[in-house]
Design a protein around this motif. Structure first.
Motif, PDB file in Angstrom:
ATOM      1  N   UNK A   1       4.972  11.578  11.418  1.00 37.26           N
ATOM      2  CA  UNK A   1       5.844  10.419  11.578  1.00 37.26           C
ATOM      3  C   UNK A   1       5.171   9.379  12.472  1.00 37.26           C
ATOM      4  N   UNK A   2       4.654   9.809  13.612  1.00 38.92           N
ATOM      5  CA  UNK A   2       3.964   8.881  14.513  1.00 38.92           C
ATOM      6  C   UNK A   2       2.735   8.272  13.854  1.00 38.92           C
ATOM      7  N   UNK A   3       1.986   9.087  13.117  1.00 38.57           N
ATOM      8  CA  UNK A   3       0.780   8.592  12.456  1.00 38.57           C
ATOM      9  C   UNK A   3       1.121   7.554  11.389  1.00 38.57           C
ATOM     10  N   UNK A   4       2.160   7.801  10.606  1.00 38.30           N
ATOM     11  CA  UNK A   4       2.580   6.841   9.580  1.00 38.30           C
ATOM     12  C   UNK A   4       2.986   5.521  10.245  1.00 38.30           C
ATOM     13  N   UNK A   5       3.701   5.604  11.346  1.00 39.25           N
ATOM     14  CA  UNK A   5       4.094   4.383  12.058  1.00 39.25           C
ATOM     15  C   UNK A   5       2.868   3.622  12.549  1.00 39.25           C
ATOM     16  N   UNK A   6       1.908   4.338  13.120  1.00 36.46           N
ATOM     17  CA  UNK A   6       0.700   3.690  13.636  1.00 36.46           C
ATOM     18  C   UNK A   6      -0.157   3.095  12.528  1.00 36.46           C
TER      19      UNK A   6
ATOM     20  N   UNK B   1       0.842  -1.185   0.000  1.00 36.32           N
ATOM     21  CA  UNK B   1       0.000   0.000   0.000  1.00 36.32           C
ATOM     22  C   UNK B   1       0.880   1.238   0.000  1.00 36.32           C
ATOM     23  N   UNK B   2       0.267   2.379  -0.298  1.00 41.21           N
ATOM     24  CA  UNK B   2       0.992   3.646  -0.403  1.00 41.21           C
ATOM     25  C   UNK B   2       0.393   4.678   0.549  1.00 41.21           C
ATOM     26  N   UNK B   3       1.252   5.479   1.136  1.00 40.31           N
ATOM     27  CA  UNK B   3       0.813   6.550   2.030  1.00 40.31           C
ATOM     28  C   UNK B   3       0.644   7.864   1.292  1.00 40.31           C
ATOM     29  N   UNK B   4      -0.368   8.606   1.727  1.00 35.56           N
ATOM     30  CA  UNK B   4      -0.528  10.019   1.382  1.00 35.56           C
ATOM     31  C   UNK B   4      -0.931  10.696   2.682  1.00 35.56           C
ATOM     32  N   UNK B   5      -0.443  11.893   2.894  1.00 37.40           N
ATOM     33  CA  UNK B   5      -0.792  12.586   4.132  1.00 37.40           C
ATOM     34  C   UNK B   5      -0.618  14.075   3.962  1.00 37.40           C
ATOM     35  N   UNK B   6      -1.372  14.788   4.768  1.00 37.65           N
ATOM     36  CA  UNK B   6      -1.256  16.236   4.794  1.00 37.65           C
ATOM     37  C   UNK B   6      -1.514  16.692   6.229  1.00 37.65           C
TER      38      UNK B   6
ATOM     39  N   UNK C   1       8.724  15.697   4.056  1.00 40.70           N
ATOM     40  CA  UNK C   1       8.183  14.379   3.715  1.00 40.70           C
ATOM     41  C   UNK C   1       9.291  13.325   3.718  1.00 40.70           C
ATOM     42  N   UNK C   2      10.433  13.681   3.179  1.00 40.60           N
ATOM     43  CA  UNK C   2      11.573  12.761   3.178  1.00 40.60           C
ATOM     44  C   UNK C   2      11.979  12.448   4.616  1.00 40.60           C
ATOM     45  N   UNK C   3      11.978  13.449   5.472  1.00 44.68           N
ATOM     46  CA  UNK C   3      12.305  13.241   6.881  1.00 44.68           C
ATOM     47  C   UNK C   3      11.300  12.294   7.546  1.00 44.68           C
ATOM     48  N   UNK C   4      10.020  12.469   7.252  1.00 46.23           N
ATOM     49  CA  UNK C   4       8.990  11.571   7.792  1.00 46.23           C
ATOM     50  C   UNK C   4       9.282  10.145   7.346  1.00 46.23           C
TER      51      UNK C   4
END
Length: 176
Positions: free
Chosen positions: A110-115, A93-98, A140-143
């Motif tokens: 970062x925490x949300x992507x991990x969760x 799957x792929x992430x998108x976030x704002x 985004x790269x840092x996340x």
């Protein structure tokens, strides 16, 4: 970095329509450029409800999961985290976030992507996660890097912003 208790994640519900509309209106300059389709679909509260109805249907079909990132102290929607392009055969799957500009720099994405990657792995057996971003998007790269993603490749002409030429994008991958 802040603690996880300052925000929570929950799948979008119809009750989130006004908050989603407010989030996109308040960040229209950046969201209009980098989230043009979602921006179009959230221009009004009625349109936001239709977007959420579609998101709920996609969740039920296990095609994507749209999470509202809400603050807990003064409840409001601060962001959106989407696990999309789910391919159950490939287990990816792929992430998108704002995130609302007022909440940048707190480590919440970062925490949300991990969760959400844990959610995808535990509940839907997704073992490969992608983040696609432009090389100039340092945040985004840092996340991606702080979440354990590794640079994989450059995708030529992958993204066409609302204004401007198609851009090469960088693919980051996390395998669980």
């Amino acid at each position: 970095m802040t603690t996880e208790t300052e925000f929570n994640l929950a799948l979008l519900t119809l009750e989130d329509a006004k908050a989603l509309n407010t989030l996109f209106k308040g960040n229209k300059d950046i969201f209009k450029t980098y989230f043009p389709e979602t921006f179009k679909k959230t221009k009004t509260i009625k349109a936001s409800k239709a977007y959420i109805e579609e998101a709920i249907a996609l969740s039920e079909a296990k095609k994507s999961f749209h999470f509202a990132l809400n603050t807990t102290i003064h409840p409001e929607m601060a962001g959106l985290v989407i696990l999309k392009e789910i391919d159950s055969e490939k287990a990816e799957g792929e992430f998108a976030y704002c995130l609302d500009k007022r909440f940048h720099g707190r480590g919440w994405i970062t925490q949300a992507v991990e969760r959400v990657s844990d959610f995808g792995y535990i509940n839907h057996q997704i073992s490969t996660f992608k983040i696609i971003t432009h090389s100039s998007n340092e945040k985004c790269i840092s996340v991606a890097q702080r979440s354990g993603f590794i640079w994989h490749s450059t995708l030529e002409n992958e993204f066409k912003p609302a204004r401007g030429k198609a851009k090469d994008m960088e693919l980051y991958i996390l395998k669980k």
